[in-house]
Structure formats: C-alpha cells, structure tokens
Design a protein around this motif. Structure first.
Motif, PDB file in Angstrom:
ATOM      1  N   VAL A 297     -61.739  23.939  12.509  1.00  0.00           N
ATOM      2  CA  VAL A 297     -61.783  23.684  14.769  1.00  0.00           C
ATOM      3  C   VAL A 297     -61.751  21.525  14.837  1.00  0.00           C
ATOM      4  CG1 VAL A 297     -61.760  23.035  16.895  1.00  0.00           C
ATOM      5  CG2 VAL A 297     -61.928  25.448  15.634  1.00  0.00           C
ATOM      6  N   VAL A 298     -60.675  20.713  15.082  1.00  0.00           N
ATOM      7  CA  VAL A 298     -60.268  19.462  14.613  1.00  0.00           C
ATOM      8  C   VAL A 298     -60.152  19.099  15.720  1.00  0.00           C
ATOM      9  CG1 VAL A 298     -60.586  19.563  12.483  1.00  0.00           C
ATOM     10  CG2 VAL A 298     -58.672  19.455  12.846  1.00  0.00           C
ATOM     11  N   ARG A 299     -59.584  19.554  16.438  1.00  0.00           N
ATOM     12  CA  ARG A 299     -58.701  19.182  18.114  1.00  0.00           C
ATOM     13  C   ARG A 299     -59.143  19.995  18.954  1.00  0.00           C
ATOM     14  NH1 ARG A 299     -53.132  16.486  15.697  1.00  0.00           N
ATOM     15  NH2 ARG A 299     -53.786  14.909  14.982  1.00  0.00           N
ATOM     16  N   ARG A 300     -58.879  19.279  20.011  1.00  0.00           N
ATOM     17  CA  ARG A 300     -59.073  20.173  21.592  1.00  0.00           C
ATOM     18  C   ARG A 300     -57.783  19.117  22.427  1.00  0.00           C
ATOM     19  NH1 ARG A 300     -62.626  23.407  23.493  1.00  0.00           N
ATOM     20  NH2 ARG A 300     -60.243  23.619  25.282  1.00  0.00           N
ATOM     21  N   ARG A 304     -56.720  24.563  27.537  1.00  0.00           N
ATOM     22  CA  ARG A 304     -56.693  25.543  26.791  1.00  0.00           C
ATOM     23  C   ARG A 304     -56.253  25.784  25.139  1.00  0.00           C
ATOM     24  NH1 ARG A 304     -51.679  26.883  28.464  1.00  0.00           N
ATOM     25  NH2 ARG A 304     -51.480  25.361  29.048  1.00  0.00           N
ATOM     26  N   HIS A 305     -56.163  25.115  24.266  1.00  0.00           N
ATOM     27  CA  HIS A 305     -56.664  24.911  23.151  1.00  0.00           C
ATOM     28  C   HIS A 305     -56.994  24.302  22.482  1.00  0.00           C
ATOM     29  CE1 HIS A 305     -52.129  24.664  24.970  1.00  0.00           C
ATOM     30  NE2 HIS A 305     -51.517  25.701  24.438  1.00  0.00           N
ATOM     31  N   ALA A 306     -57.299  25.251  20.922  1.00  0.00           N
ATOM     32  CA  ALA A 306     -57.919  24.475  19.452  1.00  0.00           C
ATOM     33  C   ALA A 306     -57.046  24.071  18.420  1.00  0.00           C
ATOM     34  CB  ALA A 306     -59.198  24.593  19.805  1.00  0.00           C
ATOM     35  N   THR A 307     -57.442  22.992  17.959  1.00  0.00           N
ATOM     36  CA  THR A 307     -56.358  22.803  17.049  1.00  0.00           C
ATOM     37  C   THR A 307     -57.045  23.182  15.212  1.00  0.00           C
ATOM     38  OG1 THR A 307     -55.098  21.727  17.862  1.00  0.00           O
ATOM     39  CG2 THR A 307     -54.815  21.372  15.522  1.00  0.00           C
ATOM     40  N   VAL A 308     -57.341  24.126  14.357  1.00  0.00           N
ATOM     41  CA  VAL A 308     -57.323  24.059  13.301  1.00  0.00           C
ATOM     42  C   VAL A 308     -57.008  23.331  12.459  1.00  0.00           C
ATOM     43  CG1 VAL A 308     -58.462  26.487  13.942  1.00  0.00           C
ATOM     44  CG2 VAL A 308     -56.455  26.133  12.927  1.00  0.00           C
ATOM     45  N   LEU A 309     -57.925  22.328  10.837  1.00  0.00           N
ATOM     46  CA  LEU A 309     -56.828  21.291   9.809  1.00  0.00           C
ATOM     47  C   LEU A 309     -56.192  22.576   9.198  1.00  0.00           C
ATOM     48  CD1 LEU A 309     -56.574  19.103   9.147  1.00  0.00           C
ATOM     49  CD2 LEU A 309     -58.733  18.994   8.056  1.00  0.00           C
ATOM     50  N   ARG A 355     -63.039  28.508  24.648  1.00  0.00           N
ATOM     51  CA  ARG A 355     -65.026  27.853  23.778  1.00  0.00           C
ATOM     52  C   ARG A 355     -64.802  27.142  22.785  1.00  0.00           C
ATOM     53  NH1 ARG A 355     -64.199  33.313  25.678  1.00  0.00           N
ATOM     54  NH2 ARG A 355     -64.297  34.170  23.841  1.00  0.00           N
ATOM     55  N   LEU A 356     -64.036  27.001  22.031  1.00  0.00           N
ATOM     56  CA  LEU A 356     -63.862  26.236  21.033  1.00  0.00           C
ATOM     57  C   LEU A 356     -64.209  25.081  20.995  1.00  0.00           C
ATOM     58  CD1 LEU A 356     -61.091  28.442  18.387  1.00  0.00           C
ATOM     59  CD2 LEU A 356     -63.926  28.388  18.603  1.00  0.00           C
ATOM     60  N   ARG A 357     -65.401  24.840  20.434  1.00  0.00           N
ATOM     61  CA  ARG A 357     -65.641  23.224  20.153  1.00  0.00           C
ATOM     62  C   ARG A 357     -65.366  21.961  18.992  1.00  0.00           C
ATOM     63  NH1 ARG A 357     -65.295  24.189  24.397  1.00  0.00           N
ATOM     64  NH2 ARG A 357     -67.017  24.221  26.299  1.00  0.00           N
ATOM     65  N   ILE A 358     -65.633  21.734  18.727  1.00  0.00           N
ATOM     66  CA  ILE A 358     -64.964  20.582  16.751  1.00  0.00           C
ATOM     67  C   ILE A 358     -66.087  20.803  16.257  1.00  0.00           C
ATOM     68  CG2 ILE A 358     -64.930  18.586  16.146  1.00  0.00           C
ATOM     69  CD1 ILE A 358     -62.853  19.059  17.561  1.00  0.00           C
TER      70      ILE A 358
END
Length: 402
Positions: A297-300, A304-309, A355-358
């Motif tokens: 995960v590299v972005r929030r 409601r969203h988490a972004t992976v690279l 719940r995901l964090r960088i």
C-alpha cells in the motif's frame, strides 16, 4: 530439489505466509509448498494411473518442473514454443511442443542436433507445417519427431456452432489419417503421437455463479461423449497408418474424462499445480490456491480506499473481469470497477480498505498460473511456516519465449 512426495500439513494460513515473508521487498511471488504438494497428488489421483505431461506454460519455472517430474505419476513436458523446448530438452528427455512452429532457425537447431532431435516432438496440423519443417531441416540429419493435433472442439448445426478453442483444422478421423500418411511418406519425419486439447471442458468451469453453469454442464456432457467417440476413431485411423508412442489429451479441468478414454495414453496438466483463480469453479475437483503475489500500500486517497503500487498483471484471453487478479488478503478487499488493476497503481475498496495503512501488504491471486512468472524473477517457496527456497522463473533465468 523440492520433494513433493513427503507428507505435508495443511496449506499455510495467510498469517504464516505473511510472517515468513515479512522482510521481502514487494512485489514478490510466493508458492505455498503444502498446497502445491496437495495439488500434485490430487492431479495424479484424478489421472487414474495414466501419466501426466506437465504443461510448461502453466509453470514457467524449471525448478518446479524438476520437482514435479520427480514425483511418480508425472512424465514429460508439453512446451509452448520450440526455443523453449530446445532449452528444456538439455535436461528433460521428453518434450512435446504443444503448438505448431514457424521458427525456421529453431527447426534448424533441432535438425542439427541428434540429442535434441531424439527428445523433442513438433506439432503439426497441416501438410504446410510438414513442408515448412522439412524445408528448414534440410535433406539430411536425424528424423524429426512429429505429433498430429486433432481438433477437439464441439461442432453443432453442421459446423455453424463452434464450441472450444480454434486450433487444428484436422477434425475428422479421415483428415487425421490423411495427414498421417503425409508424415509417414516424408523421409525426414517420423510420426510418434496424436494430441487433442478439449478447452471447452478443461478450461471452462462448470460451477460458475448463476444459471449459466447449467448450460456449461450440458454442453460439456455432450462434448465429452462426442469427443470420446471421434478421438477413438481418429486414433484408430492414424494407427492404421503408423504406430504411435503416445496419445495426449485433456488439461487440468478435464483430467478425469480424458483419462477415462481408452484411446488416450497420457494427459496434460499444469495449472492444477498452482491453482490460479480461473480454476475456482469446477465440480470435479477443488485445488488449493498455491501461488500468490504481494504488493504494498502506497496511498490512502480516501478513508474508504487504499492504493497498492502495481497490480496490472492481467491474464490473456478475452478481456473481462475474469482476467483480473483478485485481492485475497486481508479479506474484504475488492478492485474499483472504474480502474480495475492498473499498470502502476491499483486502488482497492471494501471493508478492509479502511484499516490498511501505508506500507501494509496485500496478497493477490492471478487468473492464470504461468503468466504470474512473467512479472517476477523468482518464486519464494514457503513450507511449514518458513521460506525454504527462492527459485528462478523463466524471466529470472533471462528467458522470454513468448
């Protein structure tokens, strides 16, 4: 070499897999060895005593192929290109190229090497293939081993309805016999096998959500019966022309029905070892997911969203949702429909996204087995809670065959 015959415990939990690989930089790919062992044993069980030829395009890792071929019940490789087959045949003594080739330089390499010519079998489905091979091979040298591909598709309404992959034009027994006679008449070639791949059975799940599964089941029942009769007749017709070393059929999804035919001497499988999510919806077997890839995960972009690279590891075939990788851990994640799996980033939504964090990691499954290996240099093997090895993929060995 990994021993796939030793007793193993149940497949690893994601907690185990995460703990074992926590120090690895993303992206990376993981094979759960316990699940791999279970899947390999189940393929052997389903084959009912007939040998399984390993489909290399669904593995693309020599170390895993070596381990699989060392297990009783597996014998030989079904390659997807001739250059790949020539590379593999330096250590594997039985390699069939599953598709016709027009690579004249590779054919010349084959024809100029007695060892390779004795180990590699070329696929044809027309006299044109035979003529191309013969012209490239030259007038002298070892005979080229040839396999004829019989079309396994189901044709209805006098051929107006075609169900299955569009592969060989050789559909009828008399067409197979005619091509066999052409091979036998050629001084540079030797007929050794017949192959037919029933993709409409092997590669199509019969337990997809919704009502369509009932149509798929009806089609597959009809196709199994039609192909068994036609394949038996075609093999008999070819054998009236020349003896055969093997008759290859099936794939991961059709092992039981293919192996049940008397005319079939061996079956092919590869995807069933690693169990990508394309094989989640079958009634005949239930493989254990064994291969994953992991992204950070590299972005929030929102609560409601988490972004992976990364993440755009899309499978081949007709474009659709079933070609996309799926996030499987943490549970409760999904792709954003408007973006899907992106080349450089993949936004995720769902209950777990909040719940995901960088820096957190997300585990994905690919749609297809071997194509995962085109994105990573190695597969990390996890067994009994620990990393036991990291083995090179074709890409990691500097090989990109197709």
């Amino acid at each position: 070499m990994l021993d796939l015959t030793v007793p193993t415990r149940a497949r690893a939990s994601f907690d185990d897999l995460e703990a074992a690989t926590a120090d690895l930089p993303t992206p990376y790919a993981v094979v759960d060895v316990a699940a791999l062992r279970t899947n390999a044993a189940d393929l052997v069980r389903r084959a009912g005593g007939k040998p399984i030829r390993v489909a290399s395009k669904s593995v693309r890792c020599r170390a895993l192929m070596r381990s699989t071929l060392a297990m009783p019940g597996f014998q030989g490789v079904l390659a997807y290109t001739l250059p790949e087959a020539l590379w593999l045949a330096r250590e594997i003594d039985d390699v069939v190229v599953g598709y016709p080739t027009a690579d004249t330089a590779a054919i010349r390499r084959l024809a100029d090497d007695d060892l390779l010519a004795s180990r590699v079998t070329l696929m044809i489905d027309s006299v044109e293939h035979l003529e191309l091979i013969a012209a490239a091979a030259g007038a002298s040298g070892p005979r080229i081993r040839i396999c004829i591909e019989l079309d396994a598709s189901l044709r209805l309404a006098s051929g107006r309805v075609h169900l299955g992959a569009r592969r060989s034009p050789v559909h009828a027994p008399e067409q197979a016999a005619a091509l066999a006679r052409a091979v036998v008449a050629h001084p540079r070639c030797e007929l050794v096998g017949v192959m037919a791949y029933e993709g409409q059975i092997a590669g199509m799940g019969d337990n997809q959500p919704g009502l369509s599964k009932h149509l798929v089941r009806a089609m597959q029942r009809r196709s199994v019966d039609e192909l068994a009769e036609r394949r038996a007749a075609a093999v008999a017709a070819v054998r009236s022309v020349a003896p055969l070393e093997f008759v290859n059929g099936g794939g991961t999804g059709s092992i039981e029905t293919s192996a049940a035919e008397d005319a079939v001497t061996e079956v092919a499988a590869g995807s069933g070892l690693l169990a990508p999510h394309l094989f989640d919806h079958y009634t005949r077997f239930h493989p254990q997911p064994a291969a994953y890839f992991v992204l950070s995960v590299v972005r929030r972009p929102s609560p409601r969203h988490a972004t992976v690279l990364g993440g755009g590891w899309i499978a081949s075939g007709a474009a659709g949702k079933d070609r996309l990788p799926i996030p499987v851990w943490p549970r409760g994640l999904g792709l954003v429909p408007s973006e899907g799996a992106g080349e450089v980033q993949t936004p995720l939504t769902g209950a777990a996204a909040a719940r995901l964090r960088i820096g957190d990691r997300v585990w994905f499954r690919h749609t297809k087995a071997g194509e995962l290996c085109e994105h990573v240099d190695e597969l990390v093997l996890v067994d009994d809670g620990s990393v036991v090895d990291a083995v090179a993929t074709y890409r990691g060995e500097g090989k990109t065959f197709l």
